[in-house]
Design an enzyme around this catalytic site. Sequence first.
Site, PDB file in Angstrom:
ATOM      1  N   SER A 144       0.838  -1.257  -0.133  1.00 31.89           N
ATOM      2  CA  SER A 144       0.094  -0.263   0.036  1.00 31.89           C
ATOM      3  C   SER A 144       0.985   1.326  -0.046  1.00 31.89           C
ATOM      4  O   SER A 144       1.750   1.406  -0.940  1.00 31.89           O
ATOM      5  CB  SER A 144      -0.937  -0.041   1.245  1.00 31.89           C
ATOM      6  N   GLU A 239      -9.892  -3.467  -6.240  1.00 31.47           N
ATOM      7  CA  GLU A 239      -9.241  -2.180  -5.412  1.00 31.47           C
ATOM      8  C   GLU A 239      -9.140  -0.987  -5.998  1.00 31.47           C
ATOM      9  O   GLU A 239      -8.886  -0.946  -7.235  1.00 31.47           O
ATOM     10  CB  GLU A 239      -7.888  -2.728  -4.811  1.00 31.47           C
ATOM     11  N   HIS A 269      -7.530  -5.140  -1.827  1.00 29.51           N
ATOM     12  CA  HIS A 269      -6.452  -4.321  -1.453  1.00 29.51           C
ATOM     13  C   HIS A 269      -5.267  -5.276  -0.665  1.00 29.51           C
ATOM     14  O   HIS A 269      -5.859  -5.650   0.510  1.00 29.51           O
ATOM     15  CB  HIS A 269      -6.568  -3.151  -0.890  1.00 29.51           C
TER      16      HIS A 269
END
Length: 299
Positions: A144, A239, A269
């Site tokens: 991320s 995502e 995600h």
Amino acid sequence: MTRQQRVALDTALREHPPATPESIEEIRSGFAAFMTTMAVPGGVHREATTLGGRPALSVRPERDERPGTILYLHGGSFVFGSPETAISLTANLVVRTGVPAVSLDYRLAPGNPFPAAIEDCLAAYRELLERGTDPAATVLAGDSAGGGLAVTTCLAARAAGLPMPAGIVAFSPGLDATRTGASMRSKEGIDPFFTKDGLDGTGALYLAGQDPRQELLSPAIVGDLAGLPPMLLQAGTNELLLDDATRFADRARAAEVDVILDVVAGVPHVFQAYAGTLGEADDALDRAALFVGQRLRNR
């Protein structure tokens, strides 16, 4: 590996959506509690350490350690997260590769907005080199926001005249602070974790009023990517950040950078965190380990 697993995970995530927090402390504690539900493989030794003037977590295989270093950078929208919240991902990479990792506790917004996190990551990488760590035996990895940091740390290292690491592994990386990818809208409601408004909110805490159209904030759309090391980008089709990875891969390819774009259907995600319960997660981590092994071969 099965549609049933993917559907079951998506259903479970939607049945228990996260409560809307009222403070940064609640965001951080809620995320930390959520990440404790992720399975951590055995066979690793954890030890607190420091790197680049910041706390860090050393994660080493208990046996059959291979030469090399993984500098791991956790996710959390630059606002929350820690080496402990990323331990399932870090430990899985260590177990699968045999390569020890150091996971960095970089400074977080809003108290430390851009470019504090990048400064910390660059300082950590610089210290590794000063200790004698071979950049050709080093991989930067992250998820991320941390996946984005793996990239932007290399951009900052290039600007500082430092040698590039052997490679980058980025799980669902955040690479566009402008939030202009088409998936920001097309995946709204499909992504079980994020909304664009939510990402805009945490993004504003990190930006602190600065222009997001900068190389170290949005390398998916601006900046020079020439000279970056080979990289593996993994993302899921469910995502909002999907197009951060796909557009960055296009730009990297145009800059003559070796890039593998690994997109998995029907997963959320940072789906790699569900190793042990989602076959796609284990398969993706195996592919990431193969990439690391190839980059560190004969080291």
